[in-house]
Design a protein around this motif. Structure first.
Motif, PDB file in Angstrom:
ATOM      1  N   TYR A  29       1.006  -1.238  -0.010  1.00 18.59           N
ATOM      2  CA  TYR A  29      -0.070   0.035   0.211  1.00 18.59           C
ATOM      3  C   TYR A  29       0.705   1.190   0.055  1.00 18.59           C
ATOM      4  O   TYR A  29       1.704   1.601   0.952  1.00 18.59           O
ATOM      5  CB  TYR A  29      -0.898  -0.054   1.315  1.00 18.59           C
ATOM      6  N   HIS A  44     -14.378  -6.375   2.481  1.00 19.31           N
ATOM      7  CA  HIS A  44     -14.615  -7.790   2.265  1.00 19.31           C
ATOM      8  C   HIS A  44     -14.583  -8.996   3.176  1.00 19.31           C
ATOM      9  O   HIS A  44     -14.054  -8.660   4.479  1.00 19.31           O
ATOM     10  CB  HIS A  44     -13.692  -8.144   1.205  1.00 19.31           C
ATOM     11  N   ASP A  46     -13.019 -12.958   3.769  1.00 18.84           N
ATOM     12  CA  ASP A  46     -12.163 -13.567   2.890  1.00 18.84           C
ATOM     13  C   ASP A  46     -12.845 -14.929   2.193  1.00 18.84           C
ATOM     14  O   ASP A  46     -13.597 -15.556   3.035  1.00 18.84           O
ATOM     15  CB  ASP A  46     -10.761 -14.180   3.541  1.00 18.84           C
ATOM     16  N   LEU A  53      -2.590 -13.768   8.333  1.00 18.91           N
ATOM     17  CA  LEU A  53      -2.077 -12.568   7.773  1.00 18.91           C
ATOM     18  C   LEU A  53      -0.900 -11.933   8.647  1.00 18.91           C
ATOM     19  O   LEU A  53      -1.124 -12.041   9.892  1.00 18.91           O
ATOM     20  CB  LEU A  53      -3.187 -11.558   7.979  1.00 18.91           C
ATOM     21  N   GLN A  55       0.883  -8.738   9.476  1.00 19.97           N
ATOM     22  CA  GLN A  55       0.627  -7.453   9.150  1.00 19.97           C
ATOM     23  C   GLN A  55       2.099  -6.772   9.070  1.00 19.97           C
ATOM     24  O   GLN A  55       2.949  -7.137   9.748  1.00 19.97           O
ATOM     25  CB  GLN A  55      -0.092  -6.889  10.244  1.00 19.97           C
ATOM     26  N   HIS A 101     -13.579  -7.270   6.668  1.00 20.39           N
ATOM     27  CA  HIS A 101     -12.567  -6.271   7.021  1.00 20.39           C
ATOM     28  C   HIS A 101     -12.035  -5.272   5.927  1.00 20.39           C
ATOM     29  O   HIS A 101     -12.596  -5.636   4.906  1.00 20.39           O
ATOM     30  CB  HIS A 101     -11.328  -7.132   7.491  1.00 20.39           C
ATOM     31  N   VAL A 103      -8.760  -2.361   4.511  1.00 19.51           N
ATOM     32  CA  VAL A 103      -7.549  -1.599   4.748  1.00 19.51           C
ATOM     33  C   VAL A 103      -7.769  -0.361   4.486  1.00 19.51           C
ATOM     34  O   VAL A 103      -8.089   0.137   3.518  1.00 19.51           O
ATOM     35  CB  VAL A 103      -6.299  -2.444   4.078  1.00 19.51           C
ATOM     36  N   PHE A 117      -3.766 -17.723   2.210  1.00 18.69           N
ATOM     37  CA  PHE A 117      -5.188 -18.387   2.179  1.00 18.69           C
ATOM     38  C   PHE A 117      -5.049 -19.646   2.108  1.00 18.69           C
ATOM     39  O   PHE A 117      -4.380 -20.334   1.298  1.00 18.69           O
ATOM     40  CB  PHE A 117      -6.045 -17.564   1.256  1.00 18.69           C
TER      41      PHE A 117
END
Ligand SMILES: O=C(O)CCC(=O)C(=O)O
Ligand SMILES: [Fe+2]
Length: 167
Positions: A29, A44, A46, A53, A55, A101, A103, A117
């Motif tokens: 990002y 969305h 998953d 995940l 981070q 969730h 971002v 995933f």
């Protein structure tokens, strides 16, 4: 997870293993001059069974939607955020919820994350575990197959795929 619901340990795994897939997505990002109007990833849930995940260890951005509000997910360095995905919601007959969730972006610092995933075999039928269905808790979801293909179709249309699986 199955054991915590008093099911046989392999109840979820046996539904989806064989050619299950672990797919990793590396998210980058960049800084954004208009975080008020630009999201890093839109809201969305998953389409996986489970998501691990990692981070960014310095820059926050992930938010979860609960009780009609967005909540920031704090950074715990080197810890994974473990999310139930839609296919876990289906297999657990709605007990494990696949959270919505998103971002958010920021003007100051770029951010990175890695999402892994765990996705059931696309040839396997995924359905609520028998042990989680009774008169007090009727079956909530249809049997689905190749959920991820449907997921991407719905994602692009801004719709939640899990709604298509509700009985
Ligand atoms: O970058 C993040 O923290 C989350 C990314 C995400 O939700 C996803 O890749 O599905
Ligand atoms: Fe996600």
């Amino acid at each position: 997870m199955a054991r915590s619901l008093n099911l046989e340990e392999d109840s979820f795994l046996k539904q989806y293993e064989d050619q299950e897939v672990m797919a990793a997505r590396f998210n980058y990002y960049p800084t954004c001059p208009r975080p008020d109007s630009v999201l890093g990833v839109k809201a969305h849930s998953d389409g996986s069974a489970i998501t691990f995940l990692l981070q960014d260890k310095e820059v926050e951005g992930l938010q979860m939607f609960k009780d009609d509000q967005w909540h920031r997910v704090p950074i715990i360095p080197h810890a994974f955020v473990v999310n139930a995905g839609d296919q876990m919601q289906i297999m657990s007959n709605g007990i494990f919820k696949s959270p919505v969730h998103r971002v958010v972006t920021n003007t100051e610092t770029e951010r990175m994350s890695i999402a892994v995933f765990c996705i059931p075999d696309s040839e396997k039928e995924i359905k609520p575990a028998d042990g989680l269905i009774d008169e007090t808790r009727p079956r909530l979801y249809k049997t689905v197959k190749d959920y991820v293909s449907l997921y991407f179709e719905y994602y692009q249309q801004g719709k939640r795929t899990i709604e298509a699986a509700i009985i």
